[in-house]
Write an enzyme that holds these catalytic residues in place. Structure first.
Site, PDB file in Angstrom:
ATOM      1  N   HIS A  85       0.854  -1.198   0.000  1.00  0.00           N
ATOM      2  CA  HIS A  85       0.000   0.000   0.000  1.00  0.00           C
ATOM      3  C   HIS A  85       0.883   1.239   0.000  1.00  0.00           C
ATOM      4  CE1 HIS A  85      -2.717   3.079   1.619  1.00  0.00           C
ATOM      5  NE2 HIS A  85      -3.712   2.300   1.255  1.00  0.00           N
ATOM      6  N   ASP A 136     -12.760   2.891  -0.893  1.00  0.00           N
ATOM      7  CA  ASP A 136     -11.937   3.209   0.265  1.00  0.00           C
ATOM      8  C   ASP A 136     -12.520   4.447   0.945  1.00  0.00           C
ATOM      9  OD1 ASP A 136      -9.836   2.956   2.012  1.00  0.00           O
ATOM     10  OD2 ASP A 136      -8.446   4.105   0.767  1.00  0.00           O
ATOM     11  N   HIS A 137     -12.598   4.383   2.225  1.00  0.00           N
ATOM     12  CA  HIS A 137     -13.122   5.485   3.048  1.00  0.00           C
ATOM     13  C   HIS A 137     -14.471   5.946   2.493  1.00  0.00           C
ATOM     14  CE1 HIS A 137      -8.818   6.584   4.544  1.00  0.00           C
ATOM     15  NE2 HIS A 137      -9.104   5.308   4.645  1.00  0.00           N
ATOM     16  N   TYR A 145     -14.511   4.966   7.796  1.00  0.00           N
ATOM     17  CA  TYR A 145     -15.200   3.755   7.332  1.00  0.00           C
ATOM     18  C   TYR A 145     -16.692   3.735   7.669  1.00  0.00           C
ATOM     19  CZ  TYR A 145     -10.694   2.023   5.936  1.00  0.00           C
ATOM     20  OH  TYR A 145      -9.487   1.888   5.294  1.00  0.00           O
ATOM     21  N   CYS A 153      -3.816   2.589  -4.526  1.00  0.00           N
ATOM     22  CA  CYS A 153      -4.735   3.407  -3.728  1.00  0.00           C
ATOM     23  C   CYS A 153      -4.795   4.812  -4.313  1.00  0.00           C
ATOM     24  CB  CYS A 153      -4.274   3.444  -2.271  1.00  0.00           C
ATOM     25  SG  CYS A 153      -5.295   4.534  -1.249  1.00  0.00           S
ATOM     26  N   HIS A 181      -7.719   0.356  -4.041  1.00  0.00           N
ATOM     27  CA  HIS A 181      -8.546   1.207  -3.173  1.00  0.00           C
ATOM     28  C   HIS A 181      -9.006   2.395  -4.006  1.00  0.00           C
ATOM     29  CE1 HIS A 181      -6.345   0.001   0.832  1.00  0.00           C
ATOM     30  NE2 HIS A 181      -7.020  -0.995   0.281  1.00  0.00           N
TER      31      HIS A 181
HETATM   32  C1  DNO Z   1      -6.481   3.513   5.737  1.00  0.00           C
HETATM   33  C2  DNO Z   1      -5.924   2.351   5.027  1.00  0.00           C
HETATM   34  C3  DNO Z   1      -4.514   2.005   5.417  1.00  0.00           C
HETATM   35  C4  DNO Z   1      -4.163   0.642   4.897  1.00  0.00           C
HETATM   36  C5  DNO Z   1      -2.814   0.157   5.277  1.00  0.00           C
HETATM   37  C6  DNO Z   1      -2.454  -1.047   4.452  1.00  0.00           C
HETATM   38  O1  DNO Z   1      -7.633   3.642   5.850  1.00  0.00           O
HETATM   39  O2  DNO Z   1      -6.033   2.494   3.666  1.00  0.00           O
HETATM   40  O3  DNO Z   1      -4.394   2.014   6.798  1.00  0.00           O
HETATM   41  O4  DNO Z   1      -5.045  -0.300   5.385  1.00  0.00           O
HETATM   42  O5  DNO Z   1      -1.862   1.131   5.135  1.00  0.00           O
HETATM   43  O6  DNO Z   1      -1.348  -1.647   4.974  1.00  0.00           O
END
Ligand code: DNO
Length: 408
Positions: free
Chosen positions: A239, A360-361, A377, A277, A304
């Site tokens: 990531h 994501d988020h 989240y 991401c 993501h």
């Molecule tokens: C935040 C996430 C990160 C992710 C880690 C993966 O919301 O995208 O914390 O889970 O960095 O290792």
């Protein structure tokens, strides 16, 4: 594109029923309660799988745990100190246990000390929703005047340092406490946040570790674990740094395409891959997400999708988390690049033609507000994001658009 959703385990406010109703196809999860460095046992893995396989009333769900996020890499491994060799062996043992349980995609990161970092976890938007925000001036005020990090003074451009001084002077005790807690919040799912003393102790440990050294430690780690992953048919995916620039003087080495290319080439096996991401990369204007997706595509194992709105023009600057189709990243172009990569994989006969992604988020909206879920989240905010992304995917894959049955 396989529609997945991050689930934090039994304490998560979203249930398997919620995921099913959101149209989720697969689950992303981690054993947050297992200490970093320890082995994930078959029993613990099976227990999590069992929870995911059942609806609230005990009847079977159609969901399976498909992606691990994250199998954490210990600070010892990043620093090559203390128990790092034992931790690598344990990481491999966890990989084997996960593979035996049918889990083959593992996301991890190599960010020292802090995982993702924000200064505000619930920033109010004009429509009453809230989102996460990184305010570079607040962050500098924290670094310079709360943490009082030696060496910080020379690291901020003059106007930023001056603005930070004024900002700090205007903060009351509550505001100072809030920014400290938010910065130290770090890892989603982590049991505890760090104190200022913890952060100072960690930073001191990284004093002698340059970006080059940290990159070498990542490559050493991957040289150990990737051949095993390759043999087992597993996919590891790093990531990016979030935000994608150095914080608190710490090296950050996975922020750009050049960073990824160096590490992918150093351990040149398909199992050594990328968690793409868009929210992390997108916080830097010089990261062109659609183009990066096209070029890194063959090694992307997990995605993501999130959008950010950059608030300034400097490389290190403030940003906030926008709606999934808002913000500065052209999400339609990113999805088009993903679908093109999947088509390319199909022609190559690859098995991994449907790349898992998750919304994501999300912004806190409607009943998310005040619900005290995991920051970033919210159930409804993410459901909205997933629905919007699914709409783009469906449209871009439609014969009217692909040309198979184009408009006359
Ligand atoms: C935040 C996430 C990160 C992710 C880690 C993966 O919301 O995208 O914390 O889970 O960095 O290792």
């Amino acid at each position: 594109m396989r529609q997945t959703w991050r689930w934090f385990g039994p304490k998560d406010l979203a249930s398997t029923d919620d995921m099913m109703q959101a149209g989720v196809e697969g689950v992303v999860s981690a054993l947050h309660h297992v200490p970093t460095g320890a082995v994930w046992t078959p029993e613990e893995i099976a227990a999590r799988q069992d929870l995911i396989a059942r609806m609230k009333d005990g009847t079977p769900s159609t969901l399976k745990w498909e992606v691990v996020e994250s199998l954490p890499v210990s600070e010892d491994i990043k620093k090559q100190k203390g128990d790092w060799r034992a931790h690598i062996e344990n990481w491999k043992a966890s990989m084997i246990n996960l593979h035996r349980a049918g889990l083959d995609v593992i996301c991890y990161n190599f960010m020292p000390v802090l995982d993702w970092t924000r200064t505000d976890l619930a920033w109010r938007l004009p429509n009453g929703a809230t989102c996460m925000r990184f305010d570079f001036i607040d962050f500098a005020a924290f670094d310079l005047y709360i943490l009082e990090r030696p060496g910080a003074v020379g690291e901020y451009p003059g106007p930023v340092a001056e603005a930070a001084e004024r900002r700090f002077a205007g903060m009351d005790d509550d505001a100072r406490r809030a920014v400290t807690t938010n910065v130290a919040f770090g890892l989603p799912g982590a049991a505890s946040t760090m104190t200022l003393a913890d952060i100072r102790a960690h930073l001191a440990e990284y004093g002698a570790i340059s970006a080059e050294t940290l990159r070498r430690h990542l490559v050493d780690f991957l040289a150990e674990v990737t051949p095993l992953a390759q043999k087992l048919g597993m996919r590891l995916c790093c990531h990016p740094d979030d935000p994608p620039f150095s914080l608190l003087g710490l090296p950050r080495i996975m922020s750009t395409e050049v960073d990824y290319r160096a590490v992918l080439d150093a351990v040149d096996l398909p199992a050594n891959g990328v968690t793409f991401c868009t929210g992390s990369f997108g916080a830097r204007a010089d990261n062109d997400c659609p183009a990066m997706m096209r070029r890194l595509g063959p090694r992307v194992h997990f995605i993501h999708l999130r959008n950010v709105r950059r608030e300034g023009t400097a490389l290190r600057d403030s940003f906030h988390e926008a709606e999934h189709l808002g913000g500065d990243t052209d999400m339609v172009a990113v999805i088009a690049a993903i679908l093109a990569e999947e088509r390319r994989r199909r022609t190559e006969g690859r098995q991994d033609c449907s790349i898992p992604f998750r919304p994501d988020h999300g912004q806190d909206i409607l009943d998310d507000l005040g619900r005290k879920g995991q920051p970033g989240y919210p159930t409804i905010g993410r459901l909205k994001g997933l629905a919007e992304l699914r709409g783009i995917m469906t449209a871009l894959d439609h014969p009217l658009v692909t040309g198979a049955n184009a408009f006359p």
